[in-house]
Write a protein that holds these residues in place. Structure first.
Motif, PDB file in Angstrom:
ATOM      1  N   LYS A   6       0.860  -1.181   0.000  1.00 16.59           N
ATOM      2  CA  LYS A   6       0.000   0.000   0.000  1.00 16.59           C
ATOM      3  C   LYS A   6       0.900   1.235   0.000  1.00 16.59           C
ATOM      4  O   LYS A   6       1.604   1.501   0.981  1.00 16.59           O
ATOM      5  CB  LYS A   6      -0.920  -0.006   1.220  1.00 16.59           C
ATOM      6  N   ILE A   7       0.867   1.949  -1.109  1.00 15.56           N
ATOM      7  CA  ILE A   7       1.749   3.101  -1.313  1.00 15.56           C
ATOM      8  C   ILE A   7       0.901   4.363  -1.396  1.00 15.56           C
ATOM      9  O   ILE A   7      -0.071   4.423  -2.170  1.00 15.56           O
ATOM     10  CB  ILE A   7       2.572   2.934  -2.601  1.00 15.56           C
ATOM     11  N   ASN A  28       1.437   5.544 -11.903  1.00 19.59           N
ATOM     12  CA  ASN A  28       0.901   4.718 -12.981  1.00 19.59           C
ATOM     13  C   ASN A  28       1.709   3.438 -13.184  1.00 19.59           C
ATOM     14  O   ASN A  28       1.162   2.418 -13.621  1.00 19.59           O
ATOM     15  CB  ASN A  28       0.874   5.515 -14.291  1.00 19.59           C
ATOM     16  N   LYS A  29       2.968   3.472 -12.864  1.00 14.97           N
ATOM     17  CA  LYS A  29       3.805   2.280 -12.989  1.00 14.97           C
ATOM     18  C   LYS A  29       3.645   1.364 -11.783  1.00 14.97           C
ATOM     19  O   LYS A  29       3.491   0.136 -11.913  1.00 14.97           O
ATOM     20  CB  LYS A  29       5.272   2.688 -13.144  1.00 14.97           C
ATOM     21  N   LEU A  30       3.658   1.935 -10.590  1.00 13.99           N
ATOM     22  CA  LEU A  30       3.584   1.133  -9.368  1.00 13.99           C
ATOM     23  C   LEU A  30       2.219   0.467  -9.173  1.00 13.99           C
ATOM     24  O   LEU A  30       2.120  -0.562  -8.499  1.00 13.99           O
ATOM     25  CB  LEU A  30       3.922   2.007  -8.155  1.00 13.99           C
ATOM     26  N   ASN A  34       0.733  -2.993  -7.153  1.00 13.38           N
ATOM     27  CA  ASN A  34       0.522  -2.518  -5.788  1.00 13.38           C
ATOM     28  C   ASN A  34      -0.772  -1.727  -5.690  1.00 13.38           C
ATOM     29  O   ASN A  34      -1.424  -1.430  -6.690  1.00 13.38           O
ATOM     30  CB  ASN A  34       1.701  -1.622  -5.361  1.00 13.38           C
ATOM     31  N   ASP A  35      -1.142  -1.387  -4.480  1.00 14.07           N
ATOM     32  CA  ASP A  35      -2.273  -0.511  -4.205  1.00 14.07           C
ATOM     33  C   ASP A  35      -1.715   0.899  -4.032  1.00 14.07           C
ATOM     34  O   ASP A  35      -0.912   1.141  -3.128  1.00 14.07           O
ATOM     35  CB  ASP A  35      -2.986  -0.977  -2.933  1.00 14.07           C
ATOM     36  N   SER A  52      -7.054   4.292 -13.648  1.00 13.93           N
ATOM     37  CA  SER A  52      -8.348   4.357 -12.950  1.00 13.93           C
ATOM     38  C   SER A  52      -8.334   3.640 -11.599  1.00 13.93           C
ATOM     39  O   SER A  52      -9.220   3.870 -10.757  1.00 13.93           O
ATOM     40  CB  SER A  52      -9.451   3.768 -13.840  1.00 13.93           C
ATOM     41  N   ASN A  53      -7.355   2.781 -11.376  1.00 17.02           N
ATOM     42  CA  ASN A  53      -7.268   2.056 -10.104  1.00 17.02           C
ATOM     43  C   ASN A  53      -6.565   2.856  -9.012  1.00 17.02           C
ATOM     44  O   ASN A  53      -6.551   2.444  -7.852  1.00 17.02           O
ATOM     45  CB  ASN A  53      -6.540   0.720 -10.302  1.00 17.02           C
TER      46      ASN A  53
END
Length: 373
Positions: A6-7, A28-30, A34-35, A52-53
């Motif tokens: 979770k970042i 956008n890369k991570l 990951n969240d 979008s996530n």
């Protein structure tokens, strides 16, 4: 590979800006493994595309100028308290494995709101001698920054500034370049470049576009087919427009403002020039180099251009504020087709240092190190 973490990124806003762009690219890369959440202090328009996530949480309202100083101070105090409360509430709700904070004000807020509860990385994005020249900023930085667990700097000079403030024998740190926007990779080859000199940056004192305009005025008669176009907006626009008129360059120097597709505007130019008084790791310079443009930059603190440019190989460095030297190198490059081509080809190789996959891996490794501490 960093997975299932979770970042949370914290930044002032996602309006146009170098740090804002970097946060959007990294997020956008991570998010692939990951969240990822982004918390902004201000409710400004989001100028960069986000997956979008990614959870976007905006804590406050855009800045509004209030003339009455007393009312302004009262609103700032109560507004700050509200932002801290909401930020702390979101931290506790998200329960991040790591908080990554960019830019001074946001760093101050996030350190206080976090109160050492979650692991935290601070990332300095500009010349710290300028960023913390204000007494209040300097005081808060010295009191608050040592509470963070890790630090990411853009240049060696920036890291050196903090040596007497932060015990790097006990705190982890790394120097990581800015990732280039993936859209700038694999641009089509240019057979014939336009007779156009370009620059990109805010029209502010820091960017010193007047230096570039003055330097151009010394050579334009020798190169009448060339024009100068400066993309950006800022509080120096009126002064720059007046200077252009004084130099009788209204048909040669153009200030079109901000563009939403800077790649399309500059990719086929003959020369890119950055005339800043100071910078961190300048995104505009990186993008121009990746596109294969021959580049000139001031060798400005805190050393970003010097880490990108090997003088006379993949670009040229000139002394800050030196109008004569800048015009001399501009003349040198414009006079030699072969030199322009060779410098541009070498500049393009910078992609090996700033590709998103390379930069993301460095961030993942550093985040993992801080989480495991």
């Amino acid at each position: 590979m960093l997975e299932n973490k979770k970042i949370v990124f914290c930044i002032d806003s996602l309006a146009k800006g170098g740090a804002e762009r970097v946060v959007s690219i990294l997020a956008n890369k991570l998010i692939e493994n990951n969240d990822v959440s982004i918390i902004t202090i201000l409710d400004k328009n989001v100028e960069y595309k986000l997956n979008s996530n990614i959870k976007l949480i905006q804590l406050g309202k855009g800045k509004k100028h209030i003339k009455n100083k007393t009312i302004r101070k009262i609103k700032y105090i109560f507004g700050s308290t509200n932002i801290l409360r909401r930020m702390r509430k979101n931290f506790n709700s998200l329960k991040p494995d790591i908080i990554i904070s960019f830019l001074p004000i946001t760093c101050f807020f996030s350190i206080i709101a976090n109160n050492k509860k979650y692991r935290m990385i601070l990332s300095d994005r500009n010349d710290p001698k300028q960023e913390y020249s204000n007494f209040g900023y300097n005081f808060l930085m010295r009191k608050l920054y040592p509470r963070a667990n890790g630090f990411v700097f853009q240049t060696k000079d920036a890291k050196e500034y903090f040596n007497e403030i932060i015990d790097f024998n006990k705190k982890e740190w790394n120097i990581i370049f800015n990732p280039v926007n993936p859209d700038f990779k694999n641009c089509k080859e240019i057979d014939v470049r336009k007779k156009k000199i370009v620059s990109v940056g805010r029209l502010t004192e820091q960017k010193n576009m007047e230096l570039l305009i003055n330097a151009f005025s010394k050579i334009y008669k020798e190169f009448p087919e060339y024009s100068l176009t400066i993309y950006g907006e800022g509080n120096k626009r009126t002064a720059l427009e007046e200077r252009i008129k004084e130099l009788q360059l209204t048909e040669k120097v153009f200030l079109p403002g901000i563009t939403n597709d800077i790649k399309e505007e500059i990719y086929d130019a003959s020369l890119f020039v950055m005339s800043s008084n100071y910078e961190g790791m300048p995104n505009a310079l990186i993008e121009a180099m990746v596109l294969g443009l021959p580049v000139i930059s001031t060798d400005c603190p805190c050393g970003g251009p010097r880490m990108l440019i090997e003088n006379a190989k993949n670009g040229y460095l000139v002394n800050v504020g030196n109008e004569h030297e800048l015009s001399k190198i501009m003349k040198l490059i414009l006079s030699d087709d072969e030199l322009r081509e060779n410098i541009g080809k070498e500049a393009k190789k910078i992609i090996d240092l700033v590709d998103i996959d390379i930069i993301n891996k460095k961030w993942e490794n550093f985040i993992g190190l801080i989480i495991k501490e």
